[in-house]
Each structure stands twice: as C-alpha cells, then as structure tokens.
Design an enzyme around this catalytic site. Structure first.
Site, PDB file in Angstrom:
ATOM      1  CD  GLU A 179      -0.945  -0.641   0.829  1.00 23.11           C
ATOM      2  OE1 GLU A 179      -0.950   0.357   1.564  1.00 23.11           O
ATOM      3  OE2 GLU A 179       0.002  -1.449   0.797  1.00 23.11           O
ATOM      4  CB  CYS A 218      -4.522   7.116   1.041  1.00 24.09           C
ATOM      5  SG  CYS A 218      -3.073   6.877   0.007  1.00 24.09           S
TER       6      CYS A 218
END
Ligand code: NAD
Length: 534
Positions: free
Chosen positions: A271, A305
């Site tokens: 990720e 993010c």
C-alpha cells in the site's frame, strides 16, 4: 534517510510515556533471548522536539525471536476459531476506546496531528477492529461449491486457512489506523502478527500491542508482537520467514520490501502513496465540493495517502468553485495548539519535497491562489493552492504529501478524466457531480472513489482499500482485506462410488472416454452466434 530519528549505541533503559517497553515486558520472548546491549533510538515530538520514548533498534535476532514467539502462538490463536478471536479483538477495541483521551494525547505528542485529526483517526481505527472481528467468521466460512457434471458424485468445498505469521510494516502518517487496517484483519483471519511501526511513531505502535496484551492477559505474547527500529528492522522482518508482509509506506521502500520478499517467495500486499484527483463537474454542488476538497487536501497537513492533491474543475463552474475554495480555506492554519486546523509536517524532510514542488510549479508559470513558497516553513506549512500548474510538473505527477493542492480548469468532464488518469498512481479519487457521479467514477483509474464527499471510502470498513500502479497492489479492509490473510484450501470428497464411471483410472471401462467426450462436445460445442461482420 537524513532526517530519521537519531539512534544511539548506548543501552539506554526504555523510557517514555509508558510506551517505551517492548510489549510483553519481562515475559517477552524476544527480550529473553537477546542479551547483548542494543542500540536504541528516540521518538520525538515533531513540534517541540521533546522525547516521547526510547525504543530498541531491533536486530535481526530480535526480529527472528519475535517471529518465533508469534509462530509458537499460532496454533493457540488459530484454534480459538473466529468466535474466540472476535472476543479478543473486541476486548482490544474496548480497551483502546476506554483509553481514548490518552491515545489522542499520544497521537498529538508523537505525530503532531491536532486532537481533532487524532480523534477521527482513533474512531476509524475502532470501527475497523470491530468490523474485522465481527465479519471474519462470515467472510471466511467454509464454502461449498458445485462439483460440476463430470464429478457429480463428489462434494466440494473451499476452506480458508490462516497463513501462519503475518509481518506488518507501517508508516507514521496514520500510525493507528493504517497498521490496524492490516493487523486487525490478519488477526481476525487467524494469524499472529509481528508489527514494525514507523521509526517516527514507535510509541503509538508499541501502545497498540500493549493494549492488546492488557485487554487479553491470558493470550500468549506472540499473538501481537512489536519490533521497533528503522528500515533495516523492516528488512529483517521481510527475511524472517513470515508467511506474508503487509507493507504500507513509500514507493521506494515498497520496492525494497518486494525485492527482499522475492528471495523467499514471501507474498506481499503493498500500500503506497497516491496523487488523488478530484473532479468537479458542471452540475456539482460547488459549495459542498469546495469545502470537502479543502478538507481532503489540507487535513492532517496533507499527509494522507488518499488525500486530495489535484482538482480538475470544469470551466462552467471554475470561477465560483475557486471563490468558494478560497472562502473554505480562510482562517485554516497549521499549529501546535489545540484549536489549530491541522498540525505540523511529521517528518522534517517532507517540507523540502513540498518546497521543491511549489517552487518548480511557480517557476513554470503556475500562480498561487493561496500561499506560495514563503508558506513552506519548516514544521508548519500554511495552505497552498496552485492554479494552472503544467501537467508534467512534479507538483502534478509526484506525491507532495503536504497541505498543497493544484487546481486546473478543464473544458469538460472528458478532459478532467483524461488528466485525472494521467499519473503513475491509482489510489483514490473524488467526484462532485449531481447526476453523473457514478458514470465519472467508473471511468477513473482508482482503487476507490468517493462521490459527492471526500475520503468516505476510508471510513466504511466493508470497502476494500488499495490501489494499482505506483500505489501498490492488494487490498486491506473489508472482505477482500480478510482474504489477503488466508490461504484457500480446496477439498473434493467422493460421496458415491458409481461403478463404471471413473475416468481417472487405468482400468476405465471401454467406451467411457468416448461417451464423456461426446457429452463434452454437446456441453461446450454450441458457442453463442458471432455478431454479423462489418
Ligand atoms: P517509508 O517507506 O519511509 O516507511 C514505511 C515503513 O517502512 C517504516 O516502518 C520504515 O521503517 C519501513 N522501511 C523502510 N525501508 C524499509 C526496507 N528496506 N524494508 C522494510 N521496511 C522498510 O514511508 P513513510 O514515510 O513512513 O510513509 C509515508 C508513505 O506511506 C506515503 O507515501 C503515503 O502515501 C504512504 N501511505 C500509504 C497508505 C495506503 O494505504 N496506501 C496509507 C498510509 C500511508
């Protein structure tokens, strides 16, 4: 990494806000097998520089010992079954919820985020633990499947087995929420976890494991262990024989994790970052879009993010949108005090990235609707809105990870979609449109899309979270997040022996293969008619 927390070679006793000791204390098997003095490092408050805690730089031996402790706990943890694990996880969440004030304070002290941002993070963390705990049994229940016509005398089922031990490597920007997005799901699926928190947020990482142990005193310490340290400790975890690594962090480290795991064919879920676009269409609620985009870009100092980094607004609504964006950001300011809108840059070096992106954009002819290079101090960066940044600029193509957003006026949604899809990342995206939200969402290269709101996908635990391209691969959260941490096992069982029907034997009856082939031709040989040629 030039600005990483300083390591010291001295065997400094572990100190800190009750967070410095390795989880498990004296009973910690990792501690028991490591006798030589270890280097330690200090985790500090990004605003004041005050030491939050000292932590061991876990050596490969300590990492191996932690993995061994987890391996020893694996049969016990798997043997609890989904119902037993659910109780342990819910007790963990309850413990965290009862200590919410302390955790918010620690998040503020170690990461710097405001109490409001910390509360939101804790709230979502608790929701994820709860969802994983309550849904693992259902999602991972053994599933019967149809055996098909040629093995109709069989039953067939898929079982979902824990992988074994999962290593979780986490970042600092959401030091509770992000790792728990892997830890809770791996645990719920039956795997003990060894967690390597970011060197910037080791107190929070250690606190997660301490809370689990405190809530479940009868559980072996290896069910959730922590190893602290820098990248080398993470690399040691990749090489320690775990059954999967769940990594969240930068693309550069993600590549190193994959390369290390390739040596042992250890599977990974990766990720990484994003450069998330927000499209504002002609028919958008412009006021709602501006306020949501402002929060999506600036909250947590832009260190999200899946935060909004680029806005594409159609010409028909560009003027009112920009005016409202300016209004939405009036009075929004960073600071270390409780009523600040957002906190500092947690990692000092990130300010240099922000400065580089902003300076480059302005040098290429962009204009600053708000802020500018002068807004990029060291610790605190005021909101920066850049308009008309060339699309090939670092400010549009690379993750800025600061309170900066670019805005481009586009002719229509088609142009917005083309530009939105024009970076190497594909993590999240946002669409504002009253009538075309779903249609636009379908055309975006993104793992997650929020329509007429920002970041909602991250707050719905049932939705899988993750991206593609430079944003990584695999999914955390939701049913897909649980399935990342299990191994399917297929079982086919003969229920009824029918003499003369076994194809897979040397003594099969004469004519059986021909009969089956005839049946197969009947079954598969009638393709749908081809469309008429042009
Ligand atoms: P980072 O890559 O510097 O560090 C992440 C973790 O990896 C840390 O624990 C670090 O010690 C460890 N590490 C570093 N080198 C390693 C190596 N060679 N082997 C194993 N582990 C190693 O990232 P960061 O600065 O902590 O995090 C910020 C990044 O994380 C941003 O790009 C952000 O977008 C991304 N992020 C992504 C998500 C997501 O779910 N997609 C969530 C949060 C943050």
């Amino acid at each position: 990494m030039p600005d990483q927390p300083a390591a010291s070679g001295a065997p400094t006793p572990l100190v800190g806000a009750g967070t410095g000791a390795p989880p498990g204390g004296a009973a910690d098997p990792a501690a028991a097998t490591v006798s030589a003095p270890e280097a330690t490092f200090a985790s500090t408050n990004p605003v004041t520089g005050a030491v939050v805690g000292h932590f061991p730089v876990a050596s490969p031996q300590r990492v191996s010992a932690a993995v061994a402790a987890a391996r020893a706990a694996a049969p016990w943890w798997a043997g609890l079954g989904a119902a037993g694990r659910r109780e342990h996880l819910l007790r963990w969440a309850a413990h965290l919820a009862r200590h919410d004030g302390e955790l918010v304070e620690l998040l503020h002290a170690e990461n710097g985020k405001t109490a409001a941002d910390a509360r939101i993070e804790l709230l979502l963390t608790l929701e994820h633990i709860r969802w994983a705990a309550r849904n693992a049994g259902r999602v991972l229940r053994t599933r019967r499947v149809l055996p098909g016509p040629f093995l109709a005398n069989h039953t067939a089922r898929v079982e979902y087995r824990p992988l074994g031990v999962v290593g979780v490597i986490g970042p600092w920007n959401y030091p509770l929420l992000t790792p728990v997005g892997s830890i809770a799901y791996a645990l719920a699926a039956g795997n003990p976890v060894v967690f390597k928190p970011s060197e910037y947020t080791s107190a929070l990482g250690s606190r997660l494991a301490e809370a689990f142990a405190a809530a479940n005193p009868a559980a072996p310490t290896g069910v959730l262990g922590v190893v602290t340290g820098f990248g080398a400790t993470g690399a040691a975890l990749c090489a320690a024989g775990v059954d999967k690594i769940a990594f969240t962090g930068s693309v550069a480290s993600g590549r190193k994790v994959m390369a290390a795991c390739a040596q042992s064919l250890t599977p990974v879920v990766i990720e990484c970052g994003g450069k998330d676009p927000c499209i504002v269409a002609d028919d958008a609620d412009v006021v709602a879009a501006a306020h949501a985009a402002a929060w999506g870009a600036m909250s947590n100092a832009g260190q999200t993010c899946a935060g909004v980094e680029r806005i594409y607004v159609t010409a028909a609504v560009a003027e009112p949108f920009l005016a409202e964006l300016r209004r939405a950001l009036a009075g929004v300011r960073p600071g270390g005090e409780p009523d600040a809108s957002y906190g500092p840059m947690t990692m000092p070096g990130q300010a240099a990235v922000v400065r580089r992106h902003v300076a480059d954009a302005l040098a290429r002819g962009a204009t600053a609707l708000l802020g500018g290079v002068e807004a990029v101090g060291g610790t605190f960066i005021s909101p920066i809105v850049l308009v008309d940044v060339p699309e090939d600029s670092p400010a549009v193509q690379e993750e800025t990870f600061g309170p900066v957003v670019t805005v481009r006026t586009v002719a229509d949604v088609d142009e917005a979609v083309a530009l939105a899809n024009g970076t190497p990342y594909a993590l999240g995206a946002t669409v504002f449109s009253r009538r075309r939200g779903d249609e636009i969402a379908r055309r975006l290269d993104a793992g997650m899309v929020s329509v007429n709101a920002v970041l909602s996908f991250a707050g719905i635990p049932a939705l899988p979270f993750g991206g593609s391209g430079e944003s990584g691969f695999g999914r955390v959260h939701g049913a897909e997040g649980l399935r990342e941490f299990v191994r399917p096992r297929s079982v086919a069982t003969l229920r009824l022996r029918l003499p003369g029907t076994t194809l897979t034997a040397f003594q099969r009856p004469p004519g059986l293969l021909a009969a089956v082939s005839w049946a197969a031709r009947r079954r598969h040989g009638r393709a749908p008619a081809a469309p008429p040629g042009r």
